[in-house]
Scaffold this motif. Structure first.
Motif, PDB file in Angstrom:
ATOM      1  N   ARG A 109       0.815  -1.217   0.000  1.00 18.48           N
ATOM      2  CA  ARG A 109       0.000   0.000   0.000  1.00 18.48           C
ATOM      3  C   ARG A 109       0.849   1.267   0.000  1.00 18.48           C
ATOM      4  N   GLY A 110       2.167   1.105  -0.007  1.00 14.14           N
ATOM      5  CA  GLY A 110       3.043   2.265  -0.022  1.00 14.14           C
ATOM      6  C   GLY A 110       3.385   2.796   1.359  1.00 14.14           C
ATOM      7  N   ARG A 111       2.917   2.132   2.406  1.00 14.76           N
ATOM      8  CA  ARG A 111       3.235   2.569   3.766  1.00 14.76           C
ATOM      9  C   ARG A 111       4.590   2.005   4.165  1.00 14.76           C
ATOM     10  N   ARG A 112       5.327   2.759   4.944  1.00 15.26           N
ATOM     11  CA  ARG A 112       6.661   2.330   5.375  1.00 15.26           C
ATOM     12  C   ARG A 112       6.640   2.062   6.881  1.00 15.26           C
ATOM     13  N   GLN A 113       6.003   0.965   7.265  1.00 10.83           N
ATOM     14  CA  GLN A 113       5.873   0.669   8.681  1.00 10.83           C
ATOM     15  C   GLN A 113       6.686  -0.552   9.107  1.00 10.83           C
ATOM     16  N   HIS A 114       7.127  -1.340   8.178  1.00 11.54           N
ATOM     17  CA  HIS A 114       7.788  -2.604   8.489  1.00 11.54           C
ATOM     18  C   HIS A 114       9.308  -2.436   8.468  1.00 11.54           C
ATOM     19  N   VAL A 115       9.971  -2.823   9.544  1.00  9.99           N
ATOM     20  CA  VAL A 115      11.428  -2.813   9.578  1.00  9.99           C
ATOM     21  C   VAL A 115      11.886  -4.158   9.029  1.00  9.99           C
ATOM     22  N   SER A 116      12.615  -4.123   7.924  1.00 13.70           N
ATOM     23  CA  SER A 116      13.109  -5.351   7.318  1.00 13.70           C
ATOM     24  C   SER A 116      14.200  -5.938   8.222  1.00 13.70           C
ATOM     25  N   HIS A 117      13.950  -7.123   8.746  1.00 11.21           N
ATOM     26  CA  HIS A 117      14.919  -7.733   9.651  1.00 11.21           C
ATOM     27  C   HIS A 117      14.894  -9.252   9.517  1.00 11.21           C
ATOM     28  N   ILE A 118      16.009  -9.852   9.908  1.00 15.32           N
ATOM     29  CA  ILE A 118      16.157 -11.313   9.927  1.00 15.32           C
ATOM     30  C   ILE A 118      16.753 -11.687  11.280  1.00 15.32           C
ATOM     31  N   GLU A 119      16.141 -12.658  11.926  1.00 19.83           N
ATOM     32  CA  GLU A 119      16.672 -13.158  13.194  1.00 19.83           C
ATOM     33  C   GLU A 119      17.221 -14.560  12.975  1.00 19.83           C
ATOM     34  N   TYR A 120      18.391 -14.831  13.565  1.00 17.08           N
ATOM     35  CA  TYR A 120      18.983 -16.160  13.441  1.00 17.08           C
ATOM     36  C   TYR A 120      19.852 -16.446  14.663  1.00 17.08           C
ATOM     37  N   VAL A 121      20.215 -17.707  14.828  1.00 16.76           N
ATOM     38  CA  VAL A 121      21.042 -18.125  15.955  1.00 16.76           C
ATOM     39  C   VAL A 121      22.378 -18.611  15.406  1.00 16.76           C
ATOM     40  N   ASP A 123      26.269 -19.789  16.919  1.00 17.49           N
ATOM     41  CA  ASP A 123      27.085 -20.144  18.088  1.00 17.49           C
ATOM     42  C   ASP A 123      26.293 -20.023  19.388  1.00 17.49           C
ATOM     43  N   GLY A 124      25.020 -20.348  19.347  1.00 14.92           N
ATOM     44  CA  GLY A 124      24.169 -20.321  20.530  1.00 14.92           C
ATOM     45  C   GLY A 124      23.686 -18.938  20.936  1.00 14.92           C
ATOM     46  N   LEU A 125      24.010 -17.899  20.167  1.00 18.06           N
ATOM     47  CA  LEU A 125      23.571 -16.542  20.469  1.00 18.06           C
ATOM     48  C   LEU A 125      22.610 -16.048  19.396  1.00 18.06           C
ATOM     49  N   LYS A 126      21.620 -15.293  19.822  1.00 11.49           N
ATOM     50  CA  LYS A 126      20.669 -14.724  18.875  1.00 11.49           C
ATOM     51  C   LYS A 126      21.305 -13.535  18.165  1.00 11.49           C
ATOM     52  N   HIS A 127      21.107 -13.464  16.864  1.00 12.91           N
ATOM     53  CA  HIS A 127      21.573 -12.346  16.050  1.00 12.91           C
ATOM     54  C   HIS A 127      20.382 -11.767  15.297  1.00 12.91           C
ATOM     55  N   MET A 128      20.483 -10.509  14.924  1.00 13.93           N
ATOM     56  CA  MET A 128      19.439  -9.876  14.120  1.00 13.93           C
ATOM     57  C   MET A 128      20.111  -8.907  13.151  1.00 13.93           C
ATOM     58  N   ARG A 129      19.669  -8.969  11.892  1.00 15.77           N
ATOM     59  CA  ARG A 129      20.137  -8.030  10.874  1.00 15.77           C
ATOM     60  C   ARG A 129      18.956  -7.177  10.432  1.00 15.77           C
ATOM     61  N   LEU A 130      19.210  -5.889  10.299  1.00 20.09           N
ATOM     62  CA  LEU A 130      18.187  -4.949   9.856  1.00 20.09           C
ATOM     63  C   LEU A 130      18.682  -4.198   8.636  1.00 20.09           C
ATOM     64  N   LYS A 131      17.726  -3.765   7.824  1.00 22.07           N
ATOM     65  CA  LYS A 131      18.039  -2.920   6.672  1.00 22.07           C
ATOM     66  C   LYS A 131      16.957  -1.859   6.579  1.00 22.07           C
ATOM     67  N   PHE A 132      17.376  -0.606   6.474  1.00 19.24           N
ATOM     68  CA  PHE A 132      16.431   0.491   6.265  1.00 19.24           C
ATOM     69  C   PHE A 132      17.118   1.570   5.450  1.00 19.24           C
ATOM     70  N   TYR A 133      16.381   2.599   5.116  1.00 15.26           N
ATOM     71  CA  TYR A 133      16.865   3.615   4.187  1.00 15.26           C
ATOM     72  C   TYR A 133      16.867   4.977   4.859  1.00 15.26           C
ATOM     73  N   ILE A 134      17.861   5.806   4.462  1.00 18.76           N
ATOM     74  CA  ILE A 134      17.917   7.172   4.967  1.00 18.76           C
ATOM     75  C   ILE A 134      18.018   8.122   3.787  1.00 18.76           C
ATOM     76  N   GLU A 135      17.586   9.356   4.035  1.00 18.74           N
ATOM     77  CA  GLU A 135      17.598  10.375   2.998  1.00 18.74           C
ATOM     78  C   GLU A 135      17.936  11.702   3.652  1.00 18.74           C
ATOM     79  N   GLY A 136      18.775  12.482   2.975  1.00 16.00           N
ATOM     80  CA  GLY A 136      19.178  13.779   3.512  1.00 16.00           C
ATOM     81  C   GLY A 136      18.431  14.925   2.873  1.00 16.00           C
ATOM     82  N   THR A 137      18.795  16.141   3.288  1.00 18.48           N
ATOM     83  CA  THR A 137      18.131  17.327   2.760  1.00 18.48           C
ATOM     84  C   THR A 137      18.590  17.663   1.350  1.00 18.48           C
ATOM     85  N   GLU A 138      19.790  17.256   0.996  1.00 12.20           N
ATOM     86  CA  GLU A 138      20.257  17.513  -0.365  1.00 12.20           C
ATOM     87  C   GLU A 138      19.464  16.634  -1.320  1.00 12.20           C
TER      88      GLU A 138
END
Length: 181
Positions: A109-121, A123-138
Motif C-alpha cells: 500500500r506504499g506505507r513504510r511501517q515494516h522494519v526489514s529484519h532477519i533473526e537467526y542463531v 554459536d548459541g547466540l541470537k543475532h538480528m540483521r536490519l536494513k532500512f533507508y535514509i535520505e538527507g536534505t540535499e
C-alpha cells in the motif's frame, strides 16, 4: 397486598390496576423451573466466556505493544537507535545533508511501517540483521543502512556488531558508523 394460592400478590396503585402475582418459596426466593435454571446458567456461562476472551485479547494486545515499543530486543527499538547514530555521524551529515530522515521497508500500500529484519542463531547466540533507508536534505541523496546486533550472553540485551551505510548516489561509497566484529 393480598395472598393468592399460598404466594404473594402485589397490585400497582392507580386506575385500572392489573394484578401481578409472584410465587415465592417459603424462604423468599422466586421459584424457577428446572428448564429455566438451565437456561439462565447457560446464559451466565456464555457471558463469563465472552468476558474471559475479552480479557485475554486485551492482555495479548498490551503484551505485544509493550514488547514492540519498550523492549530492547525489538526491531523497532534497534532501528531507532541505529537511526540516531546515523543522524549524529559527521560523515553521514556531510554526505547526505543536515536533516536525515529514516524510511522503513515499503508495503504493497506504499506505507513504510515494516522494519526489514532477519533473526537467526549463531554459536548459541541470537543475532538480528536490519536494513532500512535514509535520505538527507540535499536533493536525491540517499543511502541504505545495514545493522547487525547480537545478544549478550550475560545480560540478554542486544549489542551492535556493525552499522554501515551504502550511499546510493554518486560517488558510491560505504560509510562505517560502528564496527565491533
Amino acid at each position: 397486598i393480598g395472598t393468592q394460592a399460598g404466594g404473594l400478590r402485589a397490585e400497582k396503585p392507580g386506575h385500572g390496576s392489573k394484578g401481578v402475582s409472584v410465587q415465592r418459596a417459603r424462604s423468599g426466593e422466586t421459584l424457577l423451573s428446572a428448564a429455566e435454571k438451565v437456561k439462565e446458567a447457560g446464559r451466565d456461562f456464555t457471558y463469563f466466556i465472552v468476558v474471559l476472551v475479552g480479557i485475554g485479547v486485551t492482555g495479548g494486545l498490551f503484551y505485544v505493544i509493550f514488547k514492540e515499543l519498550f523492549s530492547s530486543s525489538s526491531p523497532n527499538k534497534i532501528y531507532g537507535d541505529a537511526l540516531e547514530k546515523c543522524r549524529s555521524h559527521p560523515e553521514i551529515i556531510g554526505a547526505l545533508g543536515d536533516s536525515i530522515k529514516g524510511y522503513r521497508e515499503a508495503t504493497r500500500r506504499g506505507r513504510r511501517q515494516h522494519v526489514s529484519h532477519i533473526e537467526y542463531v549463531k554459536d548459541g547466540l541470537k543475532h538480528m540483521r536490519l536494513k532500512f533507508y535514509i535520505e538527507g536534505t540535499e536533493s536525491g541523496k540517499q543511502g541504505t543502512v545495514h545493522v547487525e546486533v547480537k545478544e549478550n550472553s550475560e545480560t540478554g540485551r542486544y549489542e551492535v556488531c556493525y552499522i554501515f551505510v551504502d550511499v546510493d548516489t554518486y560517488p558510491r561509497r560505504t560509510i562505517v558508523i560502528e564496527d565491533n566484529r
